[in-house]
Design a protein around this motif. Structure first.
Motif, mmCIF file in Angstrom:
data_model
loop_
_atom_site.group_PDB
_atom_site.id
_atom_site.type_symbol
_atom_site.label_atom_id
_atom_site.label_comp_id
_atom_site.label_asym_id
_atom_site.label_seq_id
_atom_site.Cartn_x
_atom_site.Cartn_y
_atom_site.Cartn_z
ATOM 1 N N ALA A 150 0.876 -1.138 -0.012
ATOM 2 C CA ALA A 150 0.006 -0.023 -0.037
ATOM 3 C C ALA A 150 0.933 1.298 -0.134
ATOM 4 O O ALA A 150 0.649 2.214 -0.916
ATOM 5 C CB ALA A 150 -0.876 0.057 1.240
ATOM 6 N N VAL A 151 1.723 1.239 0.658
ATOM 7 C CA VAL A 151 2.565 2.510 0.867
ATOM 8 C C VAL A 151 3.521 2.674 -0.310
ATOM 9 O O VAL A 151 3.781 3.520 -0.915
ATOM 10 C CB VAL A 151 3.670 2.431 2.280
ATOM 11 N N TYR A 167 -5.698 -1.856 0.268
ATOM 12 C CA TYR A 167 -4.603 -2.429 0.775
ATOM 13 C C TYR A 167 -4.492 -1.984 2.297
ATOM 14 O O TYR A 167 -4.443 -2.818 3.135
ATOM 15 C CB TYR A 167 -3.403 -2.823 0.030
ATOM 16 N N VAL A 168 -4.254 -0.839 2.462
ATOM 17 C CA VAL A 168 -3.894 -0.480 3.955
ATOM 18 C C VAL A 168 -5.130 -0.476 4.603
ATOM 19 O O VAL A 168 -4.773 -0.498 6.039
ATOM 20 C CB VAL A 168 -3.300 1.191 3.873
ATOM 21 N N ALA A 173 -1.905 6.255 8.023
ATOM 22 C CA ALA A 173 -1.860 7.753 7.945
ATOM 23 C C ALA A 173 -0.886 8.297 6.991
ATOM 24 O O ALA A 173 -1.282 9.146 6.356
ATOM 25 C CB ALA A 173 -1.135 8.201 9.389
ATOM 26 N N ARG A 174 0.014 7.616 6.429
ATOM 27 C CA ARG A 174 1.086 7.918 5.434
ATOM 28 C C ARG A 174 0.273 7.854 4.222
ATOM 29 O O ARG A 174 0.349 8.813 3.352
ATOM 30 C CB ARG A 174 2.362 7.352 5.190
ATOM 31 N N VAL A 175 -0.373 6.906 3.881
ATOM 32 C CA VAL A 175 -1.067 6.557 2.777
ATOM 33 C C VAL A 175 -2.166 7.695 2.698
ATOM 34 O O VAL A 175 -2.640 8.223 1.705
ATOM 35 C CB VAL A 175 -1.719 5.031 2.561
ATOM 36 N N ALA A 176 -2.994 7.808 3.548
ATOM 37 C CA ALA A 176 -3.946 8.839 3.593
ATOM 38 C C ALA A 176 -3.383 10.126 3.348
ATOM 39 O O ALA A 176 -3.997 11.103 2.453
ATOM 40 C CB ALA A 176 -4.775 9.118 5.011
ATOM 41 N N LYS A 193 -8.551 11.940 7.192
ATOM 42 C CA LYS A 193 -8.500 10.737 7.418
ATOM 43 C C LYS A 193 -7.059 10.474 8.131
ATOM 44 O O LYS A 193 -6.978 9.683 9.172
ATOM 45 C CB LYS A 193 -8.683 9.745 6.108
ATOM 46 N N ALA A 194 -6.103 10.891 7.875
ATOM 47 C CA ALA A 194 -4.810 10.867 8.338
ATOM 48 C C ALA A 194 -4.812 11.286 9.757
ATOM 49 O O ALA A 194 -4.308 10.773 10.622
ATOM 50 C CB ALA A 194 -3.804 11.776 7.530
#
Length: 110
Positions: A29-30, A46-47, A65-68, A76-77
């Motif tokens: 995901a990342v 995925y995350v 949090a990073r993906v958001a 969302k983050a």
């Protein structure tokens, strides 16, 4: 090594063997979020699954949090960082991140 397509194949193969492997879901995901600006929907998918499987894992919290954040969903983050709770306590870097994210906006719509 720059072999992006091969790496993606290997992640997909690993997920075919175990679709609930949290570290693989999270790393893929990342990777997708950082590599493919148009592929955020897949990265989020995925995350979110990794988070559903292990919502207390610090790496999952940080990755979600990073993906958001990378996908532009700052609300969302912030929510994920706030839910991180004790994960962020006592670590000055994470406390600073949590404070910065928490001080802007609210969690409406989450």
């Amino acid at each position: 090594r720059g072999q992006v397509d091969k790496a993606m194949e290997q992640w997909k193969d690993a997920l075919e063997l175990d679709s609930n492997d949290v570290p693989t879901l999270l790393s893929y995901a990342v990777f997708l979020a950082e590599l493919r600006p148009g592929g955020y929907a897949k990265a989020v998918q995925y995350v979110q699954k990794a988070y559903q499987l292990d919502p207390d894992d610090p790496d999952v919290i940080d990755g979600y949090a990073r993906v958001a954040y990378l996908s532009g969903n700052l609300t969302k983050a912030r929510c994920i960082v706030r839910k991180g709770g004790n994960y962020y306590k006592g670590n000055p870097l994470f406390e600073q991140l949590r404070a910065a994210l928490s001080s802007t906006g609210d969690d409406a719509g989450i």
